[in-house]
Design a protein around this motif. Structure first.
Motif, PDB file in Angstrom:
ATOM      1  N   LEU A  41      -9.539 -50.582 -24.966  1.00  0.00           N
ATOM      2  CA  LEU A  41     -10.829 -50.449 -24.293  1.00  0.00           C
ATOM      3  C   LEU A  41     -11.488 -51.809 -24.087  1.00  0.00           C
ATOM      4  O   LEU A  41     -12.030 -52.092 -23.016  1.00  0.00           O
ATOM      5  N   GLU A  74      -7.556 -40.980 -22.164  1.00  0.00           N
ATOM      6  CA  GLU A  74      -7.860 -40.130 -21.011  1.00  0.00           C
ATOM      7  C   GLU A  74      -8.197 -38.709 -21.483  1.00  0.00           C
ATOM      8  O   GLU A  74      -9.140 -38.084 -20.985  1.00  0.00           O
ATOM      9  N   VAL A 100     -11.201 -43.035 -20.488  1.00  0.00           N
ATOM     10  CA  VAL A 100     -10.637 -43.733 -19.332  1.00  0.00           C
ATOM     11  C   VAL A 100     -10.113 -42.688 -18.351  1.00  0.00           C
ATOM     12  O   VAL A 100      -9.973 -41.518 -18.696  1.00  0.00           O
ATOM     13  N   GLU A 112      -9.274 -47.060 -15.288  1.00  0.00           N
ATOM     14  CA  GLU A 112     -10.670 -47.504 -15.317  1.00  0.00           C
ATOM     15  C   GLU A 112     -11.425 -46.832 -16.458  1.00  0.00           C
ATOM     16  O   GLU A 112     -11.086 -45.731 -16.889  1.00  0.00           O
ATOM     17  N   LEU A 113     -12.433 -47.534 -16.905  1.00  0.00           N
ATOM     18  CA  LEU A 113     -13.308 -47.062 -17.971  1.00  0.00           C
ATOM     19  C   LEU A 113     -14.261 -46.018 -17.398  1.00  0.00           C
ATOM     20  O   LEU A 113     -14.785 -46.197 -16.293  1.00  0.00           O
ATOM     21  N   GLY A 123     -16.454 -43.924 -21.899  1.00  0.00           N
ATOM     22  CA  GLY A 123     -15.724 -45.074 -22.411  1.00  0.00           C
ATOM     23  C   GLY A 123     -16.633 -46.278 -22.591  1.00  0.00           C
ATOM     24  O   GLY A 123     -16.508 -47.028 -23.558  1.00  0.00           O
TER      25      GLY A 123
END
Length: 168
Positions: A44, A78, A83, A98-99, A103
């Motif tokens: 992260l 995920e 994410v 992508e965050l 996240g």
């Protein structure tokens, strides 16, 4: 410390400190109930440093791990909503990571947990000792030698020793 035994002792001390840092960080992560492992935390943090969503291969390279390890970490993150996989706008065969908002919140909590862990670890040291340690660690991380007089405390204190952009 010129003898191999002294160098071996230093290496062992560094390994013990690394293990202690990991234990304390893990404890702080667990007490916050984030459900994030140290490896997921690292992913992260790495993801947050990219300007645009990276490919998994980019993450693997930056983390210095095999791509399969990143896949496992991304799958778990995920599943927890931290994410998401998104198609590359220029090549639909490429997937980027992508965050999510969740996240981002988790990342802020992680930052706070890392700060608390750093405070625990560094508590026995004075500001001057922290500054010297910061300079020595920078030297070891960068792999370059430091002039003899640079072990003194810099004018800016401990923050100056860590250098710009350094974080716990």
């Amino acid at each position: 410390m010129d003898s191999p035994d002294a160098d071996g002792l230093l290496a062992e001390q560094l390994l013990r400190l690394t293990r202690r840092v990991h234990r304390i960080q893990k404890h702080h992560l667990e007490t916050r109930g984030l459900g994030i492992t140290p490896a997921q935390s690292r992913l992260l943090r790495t993801l947050a440093h990219y300007g645009s969503p990276p490919r998994m291969a980019d993450l693997a390279e930056r983390l210095e791990v095999v791509p399969r390890a990143v896949t496992t970490l991304v799958d778990a993150l995920e599943a927890s909503g931290k994410v998401r996989r998104v198609p590359d706008p220029t090549n639909r065969r490429v997937i980027r990571i992508e965050l999510t908002e969740d996240g981002g919140r988790a990342l802020r909590e992680l930052h706070s947990a890392r700060r608390a862990a750093a405070e625990d670890i560094l508590a026995p040291l004075t500001d001057e000792q922290r500054a010297v340690l910061g300079g020595l660690l920078d030297t070891l991380v960068d792999g370059t030698s430091v002039p003899a007089d640079s072990a003194s405390v810099p004018a800016g204190g401990a923050d100056a020793a860590r250098g710009p952009g350094r974080d716990c």
